[in-house]
Design a protein around this motif. Structure first.
Motif, mmCIF file in Angstrom:
data_model
loop_
_atom_site.group_PDB
_atom_site.id
_atom_site.type_symbol
_atom_site.label_atom_id
_atom_site.label_comp_id
_atom_site.label_asym_id
_atom_site.label_seq_id
_atom_site.Cartn_x
_atom_site.Cartn_y
_atom_site.Cartn_z
ATOM 1 N N LYS A 121 6.337 18.044 7.060
ATOM 2 C CA LYS A 121 6.658 17.923 5.630
ATOM 3 C C LYS A 121 5.437 17.385 4.916
ATOM 4 C CE LYS A 121 11.532 17.104 6.424
ATOM 5 N NZ LYS A 121 12.652 16.183 6.268
ATOM 6 N N ARG A 122 5.005 18.097 3.895
ATOM 7 C CA ARG A 122 3.802 17.708 3.145
ATOM 8 C C ARG A 122 4.183 17.292 1.741
ATOM 9 N NH1 ARG A 122 -0.848 17.063 6.120
ATOM 10 N NH2 ARG A 122 -0.825 18.541 7.793
ATOM 11 N N PRO A 123 3.558 16.377 1.128
ATOM 12 C CA PRO A 123 2.525 15.482 1.634
ATOM 13 C C PRO A 123 3.131 14.361 2.471
ATOM 14 C CG PRO A 123 2.982 14.935 -0.646
ATOM 15 C CD PRO A 123 3.818 16.144 -0.302
ATOM 16 N N VAL A 124 2.360 13.864 3.432
ATOM 17 C CA VAL A 124 2.800 12.754 4.268
ATOM 18 C C VAL A 124 2.308 11.464 3.615
ATOM 19 C CG1 VAL A 124 2.687 11.705 6.545
ATOM 20 C CG2 VAL A 124 2.695 14.191 6.321
ATOM 21 N N PHE A 154 -3.244 2.233 -3.773
ATOM 22 C CA PHE A 154 -3.243 3.601 -3.241
ATOM 23 C C PHE A 154 -4.448 3.797 -2.336
ATOM 24 C CE2 PHE A 154 -0.383 3.837 -6.704
ATOM 25 C CZ PHE A 154 0.478 4.880 -6.442
ATOM 26 N N ARG A 155 -4.218 4.407 -1.176
ATOM 27 C CA ARG A 155 -5.280 4.686 -0.214
ATOM 28 C C ARG A 155 -5.056 6.074 0.400
ATOM 29 N NH1 ARG A 155 -6.978 0.866 -2.487
ATOM 30 N NH2 ARG A 155 -7.636 -1.112 -1.637
ATOM 31 N N ILE A 156 -6.151 6.644 0.884
ATOM 32 C CA ILE A 156 -6.090 7.904 1.630
ATOM 33 C C ILE A 156 -6.585 7.617 3.036
ATOM 34 C CG2 ILE A 156 -7.026 10.233 1.827
ATOM 35 C CD1 ILE A 156 -7.254 10.291 -1.189
ATOM 36 N N TYR A 189 0.827 -1.199 0.000
ATOM 37 C CA TYR A 189 0.000 0.000 0.000
ATOM 38 C C TYR A 189 0.864 1.253 0.000
ATOM 39 C CZ TYR A 189 -3.876 -3.051 1.271
ATOM 40 O OH TYR A 189 -4.819 -4.043 1.274
ATOM 41 N N ALA A 190 0.393 2.263 -0.728
ATOM 42 C CA ALA A 190 0.927 3.616 -0.642
ATOM 43 C C ALA A 190 -0.197 4.456 -0.060
ATOM 44 C CB ALA A 190 1.331 4.132 -2.016
ATOM 45 N N VAL A 191 0.038 5.023 1.117
ATOM 46 C CA VAL A 191 -1.026 5.702 1.855
ATOM 47 C C VAL A 191 -0.675 7.173 2.028
ATOM 48 C CG1 VAL A 191 -2.365 5.719 3.991
ATOM 49 C CG2 VAL A 191 -1.529 3.553 3.076
ATOM 50 N N LEU A 192 -1.623 8.024 1.682
ATOM 51 C CA LEU A 192 -1.489 9.473 1.855
ATOM 52 C C LEU A 192 -2.270 9.875 3.081
ATOM 53 C CD1 LEU A 192 -0.779 12.365 0.791
ATOM 54 C CD2 LEU A 192 -2.957 12.291 -0.402
ATOM 55 N N CYS A 193 -1.592 10.546 4.024
ATOM 56 C CA CYS A 193 -2.276 11.090 5.193
ATOM 57 C C CYS A 193 -2.951 12.388 4.761
ATOM 58 C CB CYS A 193 -1.292 11.363 6.323
ATOM 59 S SG CYS A 193 -0.621 9.861 7.063
ATOM 60 N N HIS A 194 -4.279 12.397 4.859
ATOM 61 C CA HIS A 194 -5.027 13.566 4.402
ATOM 62 C C HIS A 194 -6.281 13.713 5.242
ATOM 63 C CE1 HIS A 194 -7.781 15.845 1.757
ATOM 64 N NE2 HIS A 194 -6.674 16.493 1.480
ATOM 65 N N ASP A 195 -6.454 14.893 5.824
ATOM 66 C CA ASP A 195 -7.645 15.197 6.610
ATOM 67 C C ASP A 195 -8.647 15.895 5.710
ATOM 68 O OD1 ASP A 195 -9.501 15.760 8.540
ATOM 69 O OD2 ASP A 195 -8.279 17.227 9.603
ATOM 70 N N ASP A 196 -9.833 15.316 5.573
ATOM 71 C CA ASP A 196 -10.852 15.882 4.691
ATOM 72 C C ASP A 196 -11.269 17.286 5.106
ATOM 73 O OD1 ASP A 196 -10.888 13.580 3.205
ATOM 74 O OD2 ASP A 196 -12.500 12.681 4.390
ATOM 75 N N THR A 251 -2.803 8.171 17.825
ATOM 76 C CA THR A 251 -3.126 8.410 16.419
ATOM 77 C C THR A 251 -2.121 7.657 15.554
ATOM 78 O OG1 THR A 251 -1.724 10.373 16.250
ATOM 79 C CG2 THR A 251 -4.011 10.726 16.951
ATOM 80 N N VAL A 252 -2.396 7.571 14.289
ATOM 81 C CA VAL A 252 -1.470 6.918 13.354
ATOM 82 C C VAL A 252 -0.139 7.672 13.349
ATOM 83 C CG1 VAL A 252 -1.093 6.323 10.929
ATOM 84 C CG2 VAL A 252 -3.361 6.047 11.934
ATOM 85 N N VAL A 253 -0.208 8.986 13.428
ATOM 86 C CA VAL A 253 0.998 9.820 13.449
ATOM 87 C C VAL A 253 1.859 9.480 14.654
ATOM 88 C CG1 VAL A 253 1.820 12.197 13.642
ATOM 89 C CG2 VAL A 253 -0.127 11.683 12.178
ATOM 90 N N GLU A 254 1.231 9.347 15.825
ATOM 91 C CA GLU A 254 1.982 9.032 17.047
ATOM 92 C C GLU A 254 2.504 7.595 17.015
ATOM 93 O OE1 GLU A 254 -0.701 11.904 19.966
ATOM 94 O OE2 GLU A 254 -1.156 9.775 19.817
#
Length: 133
Positions: free
Chosen positions: A122-125, A97-99, A67-74, A111-114
């Motif tokens: 740095k964007r995009p994560v 690919f997933r968001i 998987y290639a996952v983009l961290c994105h808050d709607d 959280t996933v970040v933690e």
């Protein structure tokens, strides 16, 4: 001297004759944008589906997918990375690919970040998860 002939005044074309082509062009552009949006929808990860999360994070599943996952808050208002969307549209990558909203809390309370120590400055994560085996 000869008399100067009267010139006919030129008229602009009537607006009613221009309305039908203008409406047709507008509808064609609207249909194009609609169809373009349908084909480029990147799937979002359901943060309540534990099996899907385990498959994405740890490769625990029968899918054997990477998987290639983009961290994105709607709700952030930031558009999806054009590079990520173009790579998804290209279709040549073996990864799915997933968001994902990486700010959502997992069952552990982190959280996933933690949990995975992602740097949101740095964007995009984007992170890549490779299947085992």
């Amino acid at each position: 001297m000869a008399p100067i002939p009267k010139r006919k005044t030129e008229r602009a074309p009537p607006i009613d004759k221009l309305m039908k082509p203008a409406i047709g062009i507008g509808l064609a552009l609207l249909a194009y944008q609609f169809m373009k949006g349908l084909t480029s929808e990147i799937p979002r990860v359901d943060m309540t589906d534990d099996l899907a999360l385990r498959d994405i994070f740890f490769g625990e599943g029968d899918s054997g997918k990477s998987y290639a996952v983009l961290c994105h808050d709607d709700e952030s208002g930031i558009p999806i990375s054009s590079v990520f969307a173009d790579a998804y549209d290209d279709g040549s990558s073996p990864a799915e690919f997933r968001i994902m909203n990486c700010e959502n809390k997992l069952e552990s309370g982190k959280t996933v970040v933690e949990r995975f120590k992602l740097n949101l400055k740095k964007r995009p994560v984007i992170f890549v998860s490779v299947a085992n085996g």
